[in-house]
Design an enzyme around this catalytic site. Sequence first.
Site, PDB file in Angstrom:
ATOM      1  CE  LYS A 191      -4.170   1.820   0.156  1.00  0.00           C
ATOM      2  NZ  LYS A 191      -5.034   1.790  -1.053  1.00  0.00           N
ATOM      3  CG  ASP A 247      -4.627 -13.105   8.722  1.00  0.00           C
ATOM      4  OD1 ASP A 247      -5.115 -14.183   8.358  1.00  0.00           O
ATOM      5  OD2 ASP A 247      -4.815 -12.622   9.857  1.00  0.00           O
ATOM      6  CG  ASP A 251      -8.677 -16.094   5.755  1.00  0.00           C
ATOM      7  OD1 ASP A 251      -7.873 -17.041   5.660  1.00  0.00           O
ATOM      8  OD2 ASP A 251      -9.076 -15.656   6.839  1.00  0.00           O
TER       9      ASP A 251
END
Length: 357
Positions: A191, A247, A251
Amino acid sequence: MKANIAVIRGDGIGPEIVEEALKVLCKVGKLYNHTFTFTPVVAGGCAIDQYGEPLPQSSLQACLDSDSVLLGAVGGPKWDGLAGDLRPERALLGIRKELQLFANLRPARLFPALKEASPLKDQVTDRGIDFLIVRELTGGLYFGERGYEEQDGVLSAYDRLTYSEPEIERIGRVAFETARKRRKKLHSVDKANVIETSRLWRKTMHRLKEEYPDVEYHDILVDNTAMQLVKDPSQFDVLVTENMFGDILSDEASMLTGSIGLIPSASLGTGTRGMYEPIHGSAPDIAGTGKANPLGTILAAAMMLRLSFGLSKEADAVEAAVGAVIEDGWRTADLGGENPVSCSRMGSLVAEYLSER
């Protein structure tokens, strides 16, 4: 070969899914003349109940004394009210830190027979889904300074996000080396348009890419990555990113393959010892019902065979058995189907198919 495996069954469905992975490992040992010793380790919520802490020193020492660690899952609503340092998840962070496991590898691959289970349209899944997320595991927000402060009666909480250049470089090298063994394409997720640590991340990755001219390299912002994963996941081979981004994105990636229950992961350091686990949680709502999917844990055991023990032939056989079971129409409840099989039955099927191959 002989190997000592520390086994953390953990909480919720953890004991059920681990039992099926051990069943498959025992069959591998029998077929290929290996001896696996399984050392039980208590960690997570069950350790809190028994010892008052998520990772007793004896449990940590058992992991340090092992050749690798196999983990089911930890945590659950029962322990949600505890202070942060006493929550079950702190056991995982402690093991990662003490075993110096800084790199997490999470593959996402869609089995052709499960195309209908993916939420993506056929024109997207027909292009294939087969990529790997390399996640930095011991830095960032999850390990940064944290706390509360009060000023003028207003309570605030803070978490510090910090990365050093050596931390970024070592995970970057893992990613580049991994990409070299696959399709030689790497996306670095950050980012950098907003966060200072991401700017250092990008600067370090740009320096590293000069050492790997054979790897096609791309920068990509994390929000765009989230969009591209559902638009066209076939464009990705290896993605590397920091702890929290990895993380979340892994998912998301797991659901593209039809179920989070299918995705294994490996946490590695500088040596051969690692910690292997499925990426899903403890799912206490289905614990004891037989509905859990053990395939992610079984595939994590296959990753252990390959990455920690150098048993590529055996790992290939386990993965092929899982693929054959799915291809023949066997499903656990999360994968749909008219007559889903139990967790125990699915593990037995993989072991049986392994014997036949």
